[in-house]
Design a protein around this motif. Sequence first.
Motif, PDB file in Angstrom:
ATOM      1  N   ARG A   1       0.920  -1.554   0.111  1.00 56.33           N
ATOM      2  CA  ARG A   1       0.410  -0.050  -0.205  1.00 56.33           C
ATOM      3  C   ARG A   1       0.291   1.562   0.034  1.00 56.33           C
TER       4      ARG A   1
ATOM      5  N   SER B   1      -6.445  -7.894  -6.295  1.00 62.58           N
ATOM      6  CA  SER B   1      -7.250  -6.849  -5.906  1.00 62.58           C
ATOM      7  C   SER B   1      -6.497  -5.495  -6.692  1.00 62.58           C
ATOM      8  N   LEU B   2      -5.529  -5.920  -5.877  1.00 65.98           N
ATOM      9  CA  LEU B   2      -4.390  -4.910  -6.505  1.00 65.98           C
ATOM     10  C   LEU B   2      -4.354  -3.611  -7.875  1.00 65.98           C
TER      11      LEU B   2
ATOM     12  N   ASP C   1      -5.571  -4.672 -10.472  1.00 59.90           N
ATOM     13  CA  ASP C   1      -7.214  -4.050 -10.640  1.00 59.90           C
ATOM     14  C   ASP C   1      -6.980  -2.563 -10.956  1.00 59.90           C
ATOM     15  N   GLU C   2      -6.506  -2.744  -9.556  1.00 58.13           N
ATOM     16  CA  GLU C   2      -6.628  -1.107  -9.199  1.00 58.13           C
ATOM     17  C   GLU C   2      -6.185  -0.100  -9.625  1.00 58.13           C
TER      18      GLU C   2
END
Length: 251
Positions: free
Chosen positions: A121, A164-165, A167-168
Amino acid sequence: MDLGLKDRVYVVTGATRGLGNAAARELVADGAKVVVTGRDEKSAAEAASALGPGAVGVAADNADPEAAGRLIATARERFGRFDGVLISVGGPPPGFVADTTDEQWQSAFESVFLGAVRLARTAAAELAEGGVIGFVLSGSVHEPIPGLTISNGLRPGLAGFAKSLADELGPRGIRVVGLLPGRVDTDRVRELDGLSADPEATRAAAESRIPLRRYGAPAEFGRASAFLLSPAASYITGVMLPVDGGVRHGF
């Protein structure tokens, strides 16, 4: 083929030995600069020294909430840029369901799972287009490994987070990749084999189930890592790449 790694700068955690060290070694060999981490200052400094002037060692624990920012700041201060991170942590303690304690689960969650999420992150907020975030996971993402209950519980969750990351971050031109090592001949794998009554027989049995009929060399894993982190893999994201000699039979 030129991987385009010259002068790019990566943070590689858990890189004093094993798979993280193998990845750092191949990155440096192709011209990249690396910030390598270990849990104590001496081991981190020794690992960096062995890699040469293109490396700096930093003592850091992935479970430390301040570690992520400090590592990225070191990359910028020492080498002037930050292009990506490879998040590798030592495997959690082996054990079966009945043998593992709440304390072991909590400790592993803090370092293996939450520490990796936090570092990814933080890196995502600092990376520009062309940046990359890599995770060293395990074949247990697809199939549990007997005797590695904690790893079986945490690694698939990290793979889901990585997907998920990907895609983001894709719209920003930042890639996210995972590596799924199988039986690579590291201290960790030899330690696990050594838990059996006959380590040599255990290794022979494991090799018989690998289509290439041998354990991987750390350098083979390192080269796969260097490619996925490099600009040469610029259209590859959201993948979980097995580096296992063909053990995974699914597509």
